[in-house]
Write a protein that holds these residues in place. Structure first.
Motif, short mmCIF file in Angstrom:
data_model
loop_
_atom_site.label_atom_id
_atom_site.label_comp_id
_atom_site.label_asym_id
_atom_site.label_seq_id
_atom_site.Cartn_x
_atom_site.Cartn_y
_atom_site.Cartn_z
N UNK A 188 18.68 -33.85 18.78
CA UNK A 188 18.21 -33.28 17.52
C UNK A 188 19.25 -32.27 17.03
N UNK A 189 19.87 -32.61 15.91
CA UNK A 189 20.94 -31.79 15.34
C UNK A 189 20.48 -31.16 14.05
N UNK A 190 20.75 -29.87 13.89
CA UNK A 190 20.40 -29.17 12.65
C UNK A 190 21.65 -28.54 12.07
N UNK A 191 21.85 -28.74 10.79
CA UNK A 191 23.02 -28.19 10.10
C UNK A 191 22.69 -26.92 9.31
N UNK A 192 21.43 -26.78 8.92
CA UNK A 192 21.03 -25.62 8.12
C UNK A 192 19.95 -24.79 8.81
#
Length: 562
Positions: A231-235
Motif C-alpha cells: 500500500x503506497x501513499x503519495x499524499x
C-alpha cells in the motif's frame, strides 16, 4: 489545578508557559480560565497544594504525557494578547497573560483566535509547558535582552517542583529520537507499507452425493492462499494497492459438481504468483473517494457489502463463498472505476463499473464489449450499529458462481449444450447488519435477479427470462470466549431459479426443489496475528434437487497476518 493560577504565577517571576509540544501532528495548550470572583492568588501556593505524583511509575507518567500531547487542536503562537479574542482587559489574569506574551512569547492560541481560558490543566501539561519555556528562556539568556534574577529564582523553584515530570519528558524525547533513527535506517519504504496474509486450509466433503446422484469420494484437501500487499501513499490520503497472490487449494465444485458450498479462499492449485489486485484509491473533495481498478477489482473495493462479521474476504469470517457476502455482488469483477460519496454520517452512495475482460482486445471483449457489471447502492446508517443497503446491479455475460447450476445459466449452457448463451441480468438486493449489543449481531440479505437470454444459439434454445432468488439470515457473536474471537451461524438459500420461460429441448430450466445452506464457524484468535477457524457447511437437497443426498463439508482455516 487551574491554568489561570499558572499564568498568574509565571507573570510574577517565570513566564514559562510554552504551549507547543514537539509532535509531528499536534500541539497542546496551557489555557487560562476566567476568575469571576477576581480572587488573588499567591504565586506558588497552588502548586504546593497539588499532590506529589513523583512516586508514579514512568509508564503512567508517559501515558499522561502522551494523552495531552495528542490533542486534536493545533495552536498558533501569538505576539500580542489582543490576538486572543476571548481575552479582555477586564479578565482577572489579563495582565499576567499580557506579560507572558510580550516579555517571553510563551503563550499560544487556537487557530480560531481563542485562548479557551476555562479549560483545566494537569501537572503533566504544566511540565510540558515549563519544558518548552525553559528552551525559550535559554534563547533569551543567549541573546541581548537577558532574564532578571527574580525570574530565574522562581524558575529554579518550579524546576525542582516538577523535576520528575521534566525528567520523564526528556527520556521520552530521547526514546522517540532513537526509534525514529532506527525506523529511518530499517524502513521498507518512506511511502509504502507491506502487509501479508497466509491461509492454510484443510477441507473435505464428509458425506453426500453429487448432482448426478453419484457418491462423493471422501477426499481431504490441504492447501494455501498467500497474499503480499503493498500500500503506497503519495499524499497521505491516497492509496496505490498492489497485491500479489498465489493459490494452492482446489475448488470443491470438482467433487460436488455444483457451486453451492464452495469455499471463498479456494481456487487454483498451481501456486503461480499473479498480480491479484491493482488499484488506486484517492479522494475527490472532502466526502468523495474514487477507486480505479486495473486488475481483479471487486464490489467491496468501493461499496460496503453490509456484512462486517462474515465478510473477511476469505481470511476471516465465513468460510464459504455464499456466506461471505450477498451473491449479487459477485456479478462485478475485473477492471474499471468505482465512486463512493458520503452524505454526512447517515447516508452513503456507491456506484461502479467493472469489466472482467477489459484488457483483452479480441472480439466481444474489452472494457465495454465484453462481460461487465455495473453497481449502484445506497447505504443507510441510522446508527453505528445499524446499516441497511439497497443495491442494484446490471450485468452482461456474468455468473455469481454460487447457487444451482441453472442460476449460473451461461456456464450451465456451455456445459449442457456446448455453447455459452449470452445473457444480461438485473439484480435487486436488500442487505442488513444490526449489532444489537457488543456480543450479538443480526445480519442477512434477500436478492432477486432477472436473467435474460440474448441469443437462440442457432435454434438450440428459445429466448426467455429466468427469475432467480436468494436469501440468508446470519447471527454473529463477537468476542465470544476471548477478545477478537467471532462465532457465526448462517442459514440461507443459495441462488435458485424459481421461474423460467427459457426452453432447452430435453432440459428443465427451473429448479423444482429448495436447498438450504447451513453454515457454522468459530474463529479463535490465537494471537494478534494468528487465527484458527473450524467450520461446517451443510447443504440440504444439493443443487435444489431433493433426489440428491445432503452434502456435509468440513473445513479448518488457519490465517497468518502480518
Amino acid at each position: 489545578m487551574s491554568p489561570t493560577i499558572l499564568a498568574a504565577i509565571l507573570s510574577v517571576g517565570v513566564s514559562a508557559i510554552a504551549t507547543e509540544v514537539d509532535s509531528p501532528q499536534t500541539q497542546a495548550s496551557i489555557a487560562v480560565p476566567a476568575n469571576p470572583d477576581n480572587e488573588t492568588f499567591a504565586p506558588l501556593t497552588p502548586i504546593a497544594q497539588i499532590p506529589d505524583n513523583s512516586g508514579d511509575s514512568s509508564d503512567k507518567i508517559l501515558e499522561q504525557i502522551n494523552h495531552y500531547s495528542n490533542e486534536p487542536n493545533a495552536l498558533d503562537q501569538v505576539t500580542n494578547v489582543s490576538q486572543l479574542r476571548d481575552v479582555s482587559p477586564g479578565d482577572w489574569a489579563y495582565e499576567a497573560l499580557r506579560s507572558l506574551v510580550e516579555r517571553y512569547g510563551c503563550i499560544a492560541g487556537y487557530p480560531d483566535g481563542t485562548y479557551r481560558g476555562n479549560r483545566a490543566m494537569t501537572r503533566y501539561e504544566f511540565a510540558a509547558g515549563l519544558n518548552a519555556c525553559l528552551q525559550q528562556i535559554e534563547r533569551l539568556i543567549a541573546g541581548t535582552n537577558g532574564v532578571d534574577g527574580g525570574d530565574l529564582e522562581t524558575l529554579q523553584r518550579l524546576i525542582q517542583e516538577f523535576e520528575a515530570e521534566l525528567a520523564t519528558l526528556g527520556a521520552r524525547v530521547d526514546n522517540l529520537e532513537g526509534r525514529v533513527a532506527f525506523l529511518e535506517d530499517n524502513q521498507f519504504s518512506t511511502t509504502t507499507k507491506l502487509s501479508g496474509e497466509v491461509i492454510f486450509g484443510l477441507a473435505g466433503v464428509a458425506a453426500g452425493e453429487d448432482v448426478n446422484g453419484d457418491d462423493i469420494d471422501n477426499v481431504t484437501i490441504f492447501g494455501h492462499r498467500t497474499r503480499l500487499e503493498l500500500n503506497t501513499s503519495f499524499t497521505g490520503e491516497d492509496v496505490l494497492r498492489t497485491r500479489l497472490q498465489a493459490e494452492g487449494l482446489g475448488s470443491l465444485t470438482e467433487q460436488t459438481i455444483t457451486p453451492e458450498g464452495d469455499l471463498f479462499f479456494a481456487g487454483a492449485t498451481d501456486s503461480d504468483v499473479v498480480v491479484d489486485a491493482l488499484l488506486y484509491d484517492f479522494p475527490l473533495g472532502e466526502n468523495t473517494r474514487v477507486v480505479l481498478d486495473a486488475n481483479a477489482g471487486a464490489s467491496d473495493d468501493f461499496a460496503s457489502t453490509v456484512n462486517p462479521f462474515l465478510d473477511g474476504d476469505g481470511g476471516s469470517g465465513a468460510l464459504s463463498r455464499f456466506g461471505t457476502r450477498h451473491s449479487i455482488y459477485y456479478y462485478l469483477d475485473g477492471a474499471g472505476i468505482g465512486i463512493n460519496h458520503a452524505f454526512g454520517d447517515k447516508l452513503e452512495l456507491s456506484a461502479g463499473y467493472l469489466a472482467s475482460e477489459a484488457a483483452d482486445p479480441g472480439d466481444d471483449t474489452g472494457i465495454f464489449n465484453g462481460p461487465y457489471g455495473a453497481l449502484a447502492q445506497i447505504l443507510f446508517k441510522p446508527s453505528d450499529r445499524l446499516n441497511i443497503g439497497l443495491t442494484y446491479i446490471h450485468a452482461y455475460n456474468r455468473d455469481t458462481d454460487t447457487g444451482s447450476q441453472l442460476s449460473n445459466f451461461r456456464s450451465f449452457t456451455e456445459d449442457a449444450i456446448g455453447n455459452a448463451v449470452p445473457t444480461s441480468s438485473n439484480s435487486y438486493g436488500v442487505e442488513l447488519s444490526w449489532q444489537l449489543s457488543d456480543r450479538f449481531a443480526l445480519g442477512g440479505w434477500v436478492g432477486y435477479t432477472q436473467t435474460t437470454t440474448l441469443s437462440t444459439l442457432g435454434g438450440q434454445i428459445d429466448r426467455g427470462d429466468l427469475d432467480i432468488w436468494n436469501w440468508a439470515v446470519s447471527l454473529a457473536f463477537p468476542d465470544l470466549g476471548k477478545e477478537g474471537n467471532v462465532a457465526g451461524i448462517l442459514v440461507g438459500m443459495e441462488p435458485k431459479v424459481t421461474d423460467s420461460s427459457v426452453n432447452i429441448p430435453g432440459i428443465d430450466t427451473e429448479d423444482e426443489d429448495t436447498s438450504l445452506h447451513i453454515e457454522a464457524f468459530y474463529q479463535y484468535q490465537l494471537t494478534d496475528n494468528i487465527a484458527i477457524t473450524p467450520g461446517i457447511i451443510w447443504l440440504t437437497a444439493p443443487d435444489h434437487d431433493n433426489d440428491n443426498e445432503d452434502i456435509v463439508i468440513g473445513a479448518i482455516r488457519t490465517t497468518f497476518s502480518f
